[in-house]
Design a protein around this motif. Structure first.
Motif, mmCIF file in Angstrom:
data_model
loop_
_atom_site.group_PDB
_atom_site.id
_atom_site.type_symbol
_atom_site.label_atom_id
_atom_site.label_comp_id
_atom_site.label_asym_id
_atom_site.label_seq_id
_atom_site.Cartn_x
_atom_site.Cartn_y
_atom_site.Cartn_z
ATOM 1 N N LEU A 84 -48.031 17.518 -55.352
ATOM 2 C CA LEU A 84 -47.088 16.399 -55.369
ATOM 3 C C LEU A 84 -47.524 15.323 -56.355
ATOM 4 O O LEU A 84 -46.709 14.690 -57.003
ATOM 5 C CB LEU A 84 -46.949 15.804 -53.978
ATOM 6 N N LEU A 85 -48.833 15.097 -56.449
ATOM 7 C CA LEU A 85 -49.359 14.069 -57.341
ATOM 8 C C LEU A 85 -49.846 14.642 -58.668
ATOM 9 O O LEU A 85 -50.360 13.911 -59.501
ATOM 10 C CB LEU A 85 -50.494 13.308 -56.650
ATOM 11 N N GLY A 86 -49.735 15.942 -58.857
ATOM 12 C CA GLY A 86 -50.111 16.559 -60.123
ATOM 13 C C GLY A 86 -51.518 17.105 -60.174
ATOM 14 O O GLY A 86 -51.806 17.993 -60.957
ATOM 15 N N SER A 87 -52.426 16.533 -59.354
ATOM 16 C CA SER A 87 -53.815 16.973 -59.426
ATOM 17 C C SER A 87 -54.580 16.549 -58.181
ATOM 18 O O SER A 87 -54.089 15.774 -57.370
ATOM 19 C CB SER A 87 -54.496 16.382 -60.657
ATOM 20 N N VAL A 88 -55.793 17.067 -58.072
ATOM 21 C CA VAL A 88 -56.731 16.637 -57.039
ATOM 22 C C VAL A 88 -58.085 16.432 -57.719
ATOM 23 O O VAL A 88 -58.445 17.173 -58.632
ATOM 24 C CB VAL A 88 -56.830 17.661 -55.874
ATOM 25 N N PHE B 74 -60.688 6.226 -58.597
ATOM 26 C CA PHE B 74 -60.056 5.278 -57.687
ATOM 27 C C PHE B 74 -58.548 5.449 -57.595
ATOM 28 O O PHE B 74 -57.905 4.790 -56.798
ATOM 29 C CB PHE B 74 -60.406 3.842 -58.084
ATOM 30 N N THR B 75 -57.977 6.310 -58.412
ATOM 31 C CA THR B 75 -56.540 6.545 -58.361
ATOM 32 C C THR B 75 -56.278 8.019 -58.105
ATOM 33 O O THR B 75 -57.119 8.868 -58.361
ATOM 34 C CB THR B 75 -55.864 6.145 -59.686
ATOM 35 N N GLY B 76 -55.095 8.297 -57.616
ATOM 36 C CA GLY B 76 -54.694 9.685 -57.405
ATOM 37 C C GLY B 76 -55.207 10.260 -56.103
ATOM 38 O O GLY B 76 -55.794 9.569 -55.263
ATOM 39 N N TYR B 77 -55.005 11.534 -55.958
ATOM 40 C CA TYR B 77 -55.402 12.265 -54.759
ATOM 41 C C TYR B 77 -56.826 12.753 -54.950
ATOM 42 O O TYR B 77 -57.130 13.456 -55.901
ATOM 43 C CB TYR B 77 -54.437 13.423 -54.552
#
Length: 146
Positions: free
Chosen positions: A117-121, A97-100
């Motif tokens: 940009l967000l560190g991970s997918v 539910f969080t992040g990309y």
């Protein structure tokens, strides 16, 4: 090699609920307004189909393509190209539910890479074990961890 996203019952219910809510938002006001015109109905239908189409396309038609030098993650209008040398870690995750994220299942994996940009997918390939073995075979980085 191309992998489709795994779709579990939970995400199916979330998408169905989202589409039903979207339908209520777009069409309830039409029925409550006594001065609704044909143009209002056409605009509401077009907006509902466009928004609902993007939701369905992003959720149910996500794919993950392993090429010779990079991984492509596609989900609706989103497309990410991740070179294998930038992948630093792959880990299982239940925190969807969080992040990309480009997934439709709670049983997911998180790919950490340097240019994000967000560190991970977060993704959820249907044939997870085959995907992971193919990804591991293509990633030659010494800092890569499973």
């Amino acid at each position: 090699m191309k992998f489709r996203s795994h779709i579990d019952r939970f995400f199916g219910m979330v998408i169905t609920t989202s589409l039903a809510t979207l339908g209520v938002v777009f069409f309830l006001l039409l029925f409550l307004d006594s001065e609704t015109t044909l143009l209002d109905i056409i605009i509401s239908i077009a907006l509902f189909l466009a928004c609902g189409g993007v939701i369905v396309w992003s959720s149910f038609f996500a794919t993950y393509e392993l090429h010779s030098d990079y991984l492509i993650v596609k989900g609706g209008v989103l497309k990410i190209r991740i070179p294998y040398e930038e992948i630093i870690k792959v880990a299982p995750t239940r925190n969807v539910f969080t992040g990309y994220k480009v997934l439709a299942s709670k049983d997911a994996i998180e790919i950490f890479y340097t240019s994000s940009l967000l560190g991970s997918v977060k993704i959820s390939p249907a044939k997870r074990d085959l995907f992971l073995s193919e990804l591991k075979a293509r990633c030659h980085s010494s800092s890569f961890k499973f």
